[in-house]
Enzyme design. Sequence first.
Site, short mmCIF file in Angstrom:
data_model
loop_
_atom_site.label_atom_id
_atom_site.label_comp_id
_atom_site.label_asym_id
_atom_site.label_seq_id
_atom_site.Cartn_x
_atom_site.Cartn_y
_atom_site.Cartn_z
N ILE A 76 -23.34 -4.26 -9.60
CA ILE A 76 -24.45 -5.16 -9.89
C ILE A 76 -23.89 -6.57 -10.11
O ILE A 76 -22.70 -6.73 -10.41
CB ILE A 76 -25.26 -4.68 -11.10
CG1 ILE A 76 -24.38 -4.66 -12.36
CG2 ILE A 76 -25.88 -3.30 -10.83
CD1 ILE A 76 -25.15 -4.35 -13.64
N PRO A 77 -24.72 -7.60 -9.95
CA PRO A 77 -24.21 -8.98 -9.96
C PRO A 77 -23.34 -9.35 -11.16
O PRO A 77 -22.24 -9.89 -10.98
CB PRO A 77 -25.48 -9.82 -9.88
CG PRO A 77 -26.42 -8.97 -9.08
CD PRO A 77 -26.14 -7.57 -9.54
N ASN A 78 -23.80 -9.08 -12.36
CA ASN A 78 -23.02 -9.51 -13.53
C ASN A 78 -21.68 -8.80 -13.62
O ASN A 78 -20.66 -9.42 -13.93
CB ASN A 78 -23.81 -9.29 -14.82
CG ASN A 78 -23.10 -9.89 -16.02
OD1 ASN A 78 -22.92 -11.11 -16.10
ND2 ASN A 78 -22.68 -9.04 -16.95
N GLN A 132 -6.27 2.45 11.10
CA GLN A 132 -7.08 1.30 11.48
C GLN A 132 -7.64 1.51 12.88
O GLN A 132 -6.89 1.79 13.82
CB GLN A 132 -6.24 0.01 11.46
CG GLN A 132 -5.57 -0.27 10.12
CD GLN A 132 -6.51 -0.87 9.11
OE1 GLN A 132 -7.66 -1.14 9.41
NE2 GLN A 132 -6.03 -1.07 7.90
N LYS A 173 -11.88 -5.10 -3.86
CA LYS A 173 -13.18 -4.92 -3.19
C LYS A 173 -14.30 -4.57 -4.18
O LYS A 173 -14.97 -3.55 -4.04
CB LYS A 173 -13.10 -3.86 -2.10
CG LYS A 173 -12.05 -4.11 -1.02
CD LYS A 173 -12.08 -3.01 0.03
CE LYS A 173 -11.01 -3.21 1.08
NZ LYS A 173 -9.65 -2.89 0.56
N HIS A 210 -17.66 -4.03 -5.96
CA HIS A 210 -18.99 -3.74 -5.42
C HIS A 210 -19.82 -3.13 -6.54
O HIS A 210 -19.71 -1.94 -6.82
CB HIS A 210 -18.87 -2.78 -4.23
CG HIS A 210 -20.15 -2.59 -3.49
ND1 HIS A 210 -20.22 -1.82 -2.35
CD2 HIS A 210 -21.40 -3.06 -3.70
CE1 HIS A 210 -21.47 -1.82 -1.89
NE2 HIS A 210 -22.20 -2.56 -2.71
N GLY A 263 1.18 -4.40 6.64
CA GLY A 263 1.71 -3.41 5.71
C GLY A 263 2.92 -2.69 6.25
O GLY A 263 4.05 -3.16 6.14
N LYS A 321 -0.11 -8.36 -1.25
CA LYS A 321 -1.43 -7.77 -1.54
C LYS A 321 -1.27 -6.54 -2.42
O LYS A 321 -0.53 -5.62 -2.10
CB LYS A 321 -2.14 -7.38 -0.25
CG LYS A 321 -3.52 -6.76 -0.48
CD LYS A 321 -4.22 -6.43 0.83
CE LYS A 321 -3.77 -5.10 1.41
NZ LYS A 321 -4.31 -3.94 0.63
N ASP A 378 0.83 -1.20 0.00
CA ASP A 378 0.00 0.00 0.00
C ASP A 378 0.87 1.25 0.00
O ASP A 378 1.96 1.26 0.56
CB ASP A 378 -0.92 0.01 1.22
CG ASP A 378 -1.94 -1.11 1.20
OD1 ASP A 378 -2.28 -1.57 0.09
OD2 ASP A 378 -2.39 -1.53 2.28
#
Length: 232
Positions: free
Chosen positions: A69-71, A192, A65, A67, A212, A36, A14
């Site tokens: 619609i489904p398709n 965090q 991440k 996020h 990180g 990552k 990061d």
Amino acid sequence: MNNAINSPVIVALDNMTKNASLALADQLDPALCRLKVGKELYTRCGPEIVKALHQRQFEVFLDLKFHDIPNTTAQAVLAAAELGIWMVNVHASAGLEAMALAKQRLLDSDFDTLLIAVTVLTSMDNEALMQTGITDGLDAQVSRLAQLTKQAGLDGVVCSAQEAKTLKALCGQDFKLITPGIRLLDDNADDQKRICTPKQALNDGSDYLVIGRSITQAADPAAKLQLILQSL
């Protein structure tokens, strides 16, 4: 690749440029950790950064991440799997249909890519949740979304170490828990809200530890990684 199969450590690249990320990777052993790649690095470098890390024999957690619609969510997950990544994530709040479809697309294409979900970002607390209209508290929301993730057939969730015991009991021992916010005792908490030491996190049920700054900003990242592994 399976080089790092016995290590729970995922080093987060990061706030780093491509050159800095690759320079760090060259100091680390792919048998001792995974890496990552998040939104910033991937947006700057695209799939080439993943390919460069694969050339160095690292397994990669693509932390984008998704996020949508489904398709769209499912196709994005499939595109990530086609890069040969080890693990990718979506937001559980995208819903049951989106998560289930994404997992099914992976299965239909014979990918063994791990698909996990984010429940509540570890930067959020009860007050932050209330500001978004969720009033029954952090614990309830995390548990609800973790159960939805399991129902969708995903492999696990991102969660804080404080949530790990509850989620293992709720979702089963095979349900993978990936924990960010891991710090050594002498580290700052930074952004965090819910943090934990590596040993505490594993004892509480976390399967993988995302670390990180403790490693990436160390004077000797390889030595710091060894120190962390020895502490487990």
